[in-house]
Scaffold this motif. Sequence first.
Motif, PDB file in Angstrom:
ATOM      1  N   ALA A   1      11.867   8.218   5.187  1.00 45.53           N
ATOM      2  CA  ALA A   1      11.469   7.788   6.542  1.00 45.53           C
ATOM      3  C   ALA A   1      10.166   7.750   6.518  1.00 45.53           C
ATOM      4  N   ALA A   2       9.443   6.897   7.072  1.00 41.87           N
ATOM      5  CA  ALA A   2       7.943   6.583   7.123  1.00 41.87           C
ATOM      6  C   ALA A   2       7.584   7.403   8.206  1.00 41.87           C
ATOM      7  N   VAL A   3       6.331   8.047   8.099  1.00 38.16           N
ATOM      8  CA  VAL A   3       5.649   8.362   9.365  1.00 38.16           C
ATOM      9  C   VAL A   3       5.157   7.279  10.078  1.00 38.16           C
ATOM     10  N   PRO A   4       4.954   7.555  11.469  1.00 36.35           N
ATOM     11  CA  PRO A   4       4.467   6.388  12.229  1.00 36.35           C
ATOM     12  C   PRO A   4       3.246   5.786  12.163  1.00 36.35           C
ATOM     13  N   PHE A   5       1.987   6.540  11.289  1.00 36.77           N
ATOM     14  CA  PHE A   5       0.983   5.798  11.404  1.00 36.77           C
ATOM     15  C   PHE A   5       0.624   5.311   9.743  1.00 36.77           C
ATOM     16  N   ASN A   6       1.836   5.013   9.049  1.00 32.63           N
ATOM     17  CA  ASN A   6       1.529   4.062   7.932  1.00 32.63           C
ATOM     18  C   ASN A   6       0.822   2.856   8.426  1.00 32.63           C
ATOM     19  N   ASP A   7       0.128   2.082   7.665  1.00 30.48           N
ATOM     20  CA  ASP A   7      -0.291   0.935   8.019  1.00 30.48           C
ATOM     21  C   ASP A   7      -0.364   0.212   6.778  1.00 30.48           C
ATOM     22  N   PRO A   8       0.203  -1.094   6.691  1.00 25.17           N
ATOM     23  CA  PRO A   8       0.496  -1.938   5.498  1.00 25.17           C
ATOM     24  C   PRO A   8      -0.831  -2.455   4.914  1.00 25.17           C
ATOM     25  N   GLY A   9      -1.848  -2.348   5.651  1.00 25.74           N
ATOM     26  CA  GLY A   9      -3.186  -2.888   5.387  1.00 25.74           C
ATOM     27  C   GLY A   9      -3.920  -1.773   4.744  1.00 25.74           C
ATOM     28  N   CYS A  10      -3.384  -0.363   4.634  1.00 25.63           N
ATOM     29  CA  CYS A  10      -4.372   0.667   4.337  1.00 25.63           C
ATOM     30  C   CYS A  10      -3.630   1.839   3.332  1.00 25.63           C
ATOM     31  N   ASP A  11      -4.312   2.493   2.560  1.00 25.21           N
ATOM     32  CA  ASP A  11      -3.642   3.387   1.715  1.00 25.21           C
ATOM     33  C   ASP A  11      -3.756   4.786   2.694  1.00 25.21           C
ATOM     34  N   VAL A  12      -2.425   5.487   2.713  1.00 28.43           N
ATOM     35  CA  VAL A  12      -2.178   6.755   3.521  1.00 28.43           C
ATOM     36  C   VAL A  12      -1.342   7.585   2.414  1.00 28.43           C
ATOM     37  N   THR A  13      -2.254   8.577   2.037  1.00 32.89           N
ATOM     38  CA  THR A  13      -1.729   9.836   0.698  1.00 32.89           C
ATOM     39  C   THR A  13      -2.268  10.982   1.088  1.00 32.89           C
ATOM     40  N   ASP A  14      -1.921  11.857   0.154  1.00 35.71           N
ATOM     41  CA  ASP A  14      -2.530  13.124   0.045  1.00 35.71           C
ATOM     42  C   ASP A  14      -1.743  14.109   1.141  1.00 35.71           C
TER      43      ASP A  14
ATOM     44  N   SER B   1       8.495  14.186  16.688  1.00 36.28           N
ATOM     45  CA  SER B   1       7.568  13.072  16.111  1.00 36.28           C
ATOM     46  C   SER B   1       6.213  13.337  15.908  1.00 36.28           C
ATOM     47  N   TRP B   2       5.459  12.755  15.021  1.00 38.74           N
ATOM     48  CA  TRP B   2       4.096  12.868  14.809  1.00 38.74           C
ATOM     49  C   TRP B   2       3.395  12.248  15.802  1.00 38.74           C
ATOM     50  N   GLY B   3       2.205  12.853  16.445  1.00 37.52           N
ATOM     51  CA  GLY B   3       1.297  11.910  17.009  1.00 37.52           C
ATOM     52  C   GLY B   3       0.090  11.095  16.500  1.00 37.52           C
ATOM     53  N   PRO B   4      -0.566  10.625  17.278  1.00 35.74           N
ATOM     54  CA  PRO B   4      -1.572   9.600  16.565  1.00 35.74           C
ATOM     55  C   PRO B   4      -2.533  10.326  15.739  1.00 35.74           C
ATOM     56  N   PRO B   5      -3.228   9.639  14.665  1.00 34.37           N
ATOM     57  CA  PRO B   5      -3.980  10.584  13.593  1.00 34.37           C
ATOM     58  C   PRO B   5      -5.286  10.580  14.382  1.00 34.37           C
TER      59      PRO B   5
ATOM     60  N   ARG C   1       0.890  -1.212   0.003  1.00 35.12           N
ATOM     61  CA  ARG C   1      -0.068  -0.085  -0.125  1.00 35.12           C
ATOM     62  C   ARG C   1       0.799   1.074  -0.070  1.00 35.12           C
ATOM     63  N   THR C   2       0.146   2.292  -0.415  1.00 33.81           N
ATOM     64  CA  THR C   2       0.730   3.712  -0.459  1.00 33.81           C
ATOM     65  C   THR C   2       1.005   4.215   0.953  1.00 33.81           C
ATOM     66  N   GLY C   3       2.083   4.632   1.313  1.00 30.36           N
ATOM     67  CA  GLY C   3       2.270   5.399   2.600  1.00 30.36           C
ATOM     68  C   GLY C   3       2.786   6.827   2.370  1.00 30.36           C
ATOM     69  N   ILE C   4       3.024   7.694   3.569  1.00 28.64           N
ATOM     70  CA  ILE C   4       3.368   8.862   3.494  1.00 28.64           C
ATOM     71  C   ILE C   4       4.983   8.691   4.037  1.00 28.64           C
TER      72      ILE C   4
END
Length: 636
Positions: free
Chosen positions: A291-304, A339-343, A273-276
């Motif tokens: 470097a990946a942001v911490p809330f990327n999820d291998p089962g979801c698309d994270v973009t824009d 760092s980035w907090g939870p979405p 999947r796409t990540g940020i």
Amino acid sequence: MTRFYSIVLFFLFVGVQGYGQYILKKADEFYDQFRYADAIPLYQKAYQSKITLHAAEHLADCYRLNNDYQQAEHWYEIAITLQESKARNRLYYARALHNNGKFTEARQQYTAYAEADNLANRPQVEAWIASCDSARWWMSSPTGTEITNMLKFNSPATEWGIMPYDSGLVFVSDRLTIEKRTNRKQFLKFDLSEMPDHQRFPWTGNGYQRLYASVVYDTTVRGFSTIDPQNFHAEAYHIGPCSFSAHGRQVYFAFTPVSEKNPKSTAKKIIVRTGIYYSEVDSSGKWSSPAAVPFNDPGCDVTDPFVSLDGGTLYFSANFPQGAGGMDIYYSSRLSNGSWGPPVNMKVINTPANERTPYMTSDSVLYFASDGHIGIGGLDIFRLQNDGIYNLGFPVNSPQDDFNYIVVDTVGVAYFTSNRYGGAGSDDIYRAYTPPMNKYLYLSKVVDVMGDPISSADVAVKGTSLKTVTAADGKFNFTLEKQNSYALNVLERGKAVGWMQVSEDGTSSPANLIKVEVNRSFRLNIHYEYKDWSVRDQDNPSLDQLAAFLKTHPDVYIVVASFTDSRGNDEYNMKLSQKRAGSIVDYLVSKDIDRGRLNPIGYGETRLLNKCGDNVDCTEEEHQQNRRAEFWVVKQ
């Protein structure tokens, strides 16, 4: 001869059937691998060989997933007529009709879908139905925004993902380019026994997404160049969209990296999947590895991705399972440790459909795209401002997809992406220019003399080409120039049946435009005391409203009619009602209305509103209903 023909026809028939089955199987393989551009010609051949629902609906899906709404409409229309067609085909048929601007037909199909599918999301379907109704009004009431296709950006392929950078723009394009690639690994859903084409993306048939940069001065483009993914040490077929920090030394971008741990088995398919990701540039101009942001999820698309000007908030779109549905817009706040907090889900704007491409301005206005809110067509552009959600209207929005709206420093200038018909390719970049302070949006509504709204009324600005049709609540708008005087007309069969002058700077509250209808009776909120003909103080506001109407329409002549209840003899009541009508005329004359325009007529007890005739026992309130005044226009 006959038997020969039979044998030949039989063998030909068997041969065609076998060939058709092989073609259909291969098409399904491509479809399962997201190779929709490759699957389309095979499904077409399979359908020609044998008409099946499977081939028709899969063809429709391939075209839909490539945003070809005209072909999608054609094939879904076929699919819904075939036996055992699923309700989802009717939904997608409605969506394609909607995208093609066929609002009446789309409305019918949405309704049919809701009746056919017990699991349909009723609120979302109702929003789409409402969009069909509102689209006609929006498109008949364009804003003053001027739209220009940025042809120097656009190609026959897709351009989108616009974002300011330095003195220009960065955007995404999937135009075909010749690139030397070595040891590149797959990242989307492909059969692992077959590597994808390094130059051509089999989903669309175009190239892979790349970032491009351009210096923009108004509509002039200079310094056109490709941003190579290797600048960010990115091993990918696609990269983008992206967002740069205010100082330009950090970039966040959508990216689909390839893991060295991907399985090598030819019996298994994977989806990466796409990540940020983000990268930083050092003093020598070298970008760090992503470097990946911490809330990327291998089962979801994270973009824009969009990072705020202060660098403290990262907005993005994702299809996390806990969301409202489809793609939702989220934000993450930067923590004290950097760092980035939870979405956090932006529930105020998200729907069961899709919300995409967030962009926050310096004055805290969030622009985003949605196909779930009431709009014109597919994705529409909205703004969230002071907790209110506003559609940007036509012509920024169209029946097709409009998204990725960004505001630049130049006053009144914005850019956005649209796949509206008439562009250079699929998704094109457009420039939106809203005229400065010498123009304003005039808002009003058409009502009858009693103040009730009139829908579907034709309104025109005299001496111009500006025309529109009122919405269900009677509202309409025009973009007008300040300090100019305009005459607005309500038209019926081409004849003006209501008019008023407009001369203002757009800051005052416009008056209602009243539609004048000859011989239509209007009942004023005026009543009389028993056996009395004088006007009561509490009725003065109603008469003042009538006087204002007559002053606004100096060519209108009216009948002032008054009535009594049934008590008393007929002759007495006729004289009493005539005095009551006369008292109203006297009041209007005191308000500078010409007596010659007013015709007082008393009707006595001849037109009772209820059962309270002679010798009928009624309450005082029921008798009061009959002691009233009405008027109607007899000349204009």
